[in-house]
Design an enzyme around this catalytic site. Sequence first.
Site, short mmCIF file in Angstrom:
data_model
loop_
_atom_site.label_atom_id
_atom_site.label_comp_id
_atom_site.label_asym_id
_atom_site.label_seq_id
_atom_site.Cartn_x
_atom_site.Cartn_y
_atom_site.Cartn_z
CB SER A 1 -0.92 0.01 1.23
OG SER A 1 -0.16 -0.05 2.42
CG ASN B 1 -3.62 3.80 1.25
OD1 ASN B 1 -4.80 3.91 1.58
ND2 ASN B 1 -3.01 2.63 1.25
CD GLU C 1 -4.44 2.99 -5.29
OE1 GLU C 1 -4.63 4.21 -5.31
OE2 GLU C 1 -3.68 2.43 -4.46
CG HIS D 1 -3.16 -0.97 -2.85
ND1 HIS D 1 -3.51 0.33 -2.58
CD2 HIS D 1 -3.25 -1.63 -1.65
CE1 HIS D 1 -3.78 0.46 -1.30
NE2 HIS D 1 -3.64 -0.71 -0.72
#
Length: 282
Positions: A119, A190, A152, A140
């Site tokens: 991440s 994130n 992702e 991800h």
Amino acid sequence: MSIQTVGIVGAGTMGNGIAQACAVAGIPVVMVDISEAAVQKGLATIAGSLDRLIKKEKITAADKDKALSLIKTSTSYDDLKAAQLVIEAATENYDLKVKILQQLDSLLTPEALMASNTSSISITKLAAVTQRADKFIGMHFFNPVPMMKLVEIIRGLQTSDATHDAVKALAEKLGKTPITVKNAPGFVVNRILVPMINEAFYVLAEGTATPEDIDEGMKLGCNHPIGPLALADMIGLDVCLAVMEVYLEEFGDSKYRPCYLLREMVAAGRLGRKTGQGVYTY
């Protein structure tokens, strides 16, 4: 290249979630972890998740049995040799990931693709420790994997178009919605989310509002389904802290400085839901 077989390293929350998503989509998967207890715990988690879907009438008992039949568990990387794609879903620790990826690199067929579910760690940097950097990519997933639609797809500097296209097609086959992201700390979601959570801790530490009011404000004011502090407890305060530290190191910008209260709570072992206490008590 159409990916028909998937290997997963790590039977924890993310690993078993990815395994479930693959199996439900009809893709045979091998889930590997360091101990038999770990893989059996992961398999039990998958079975429990499928049972909940049966209760909600999302799947049938036959669907559950078929999905479980497609999941093989193992404690040996040798059982990953036939996989066309192996997804590393280990703890968010660079040195550990490098050790795993190098072991896999020497074992897999030259055509096999490799992905990391990291991440926050650089895909370009991880790809560089392998001999197949063009066949390496970030994939991800978001927690809980069976429910969350987003994946992702992160391209390292070396990632080939063929690798990207094959992995994107796999994500779509899993019923996910992939977005393509250039390699950068935190990628997209994130990069925006964790600093927001960190700021919520600053607001809490300064006594501006109670945890409940902070979360209620963000839910009602921004239409978020869950408040940032409750979300931090779900993610794990230690994970939030580790991600912020990666941003601070990679960007060298003080705006990514982790909140002192977040550090204090992690030091106290109050990591959120997984320890029974974080911002809230569970």
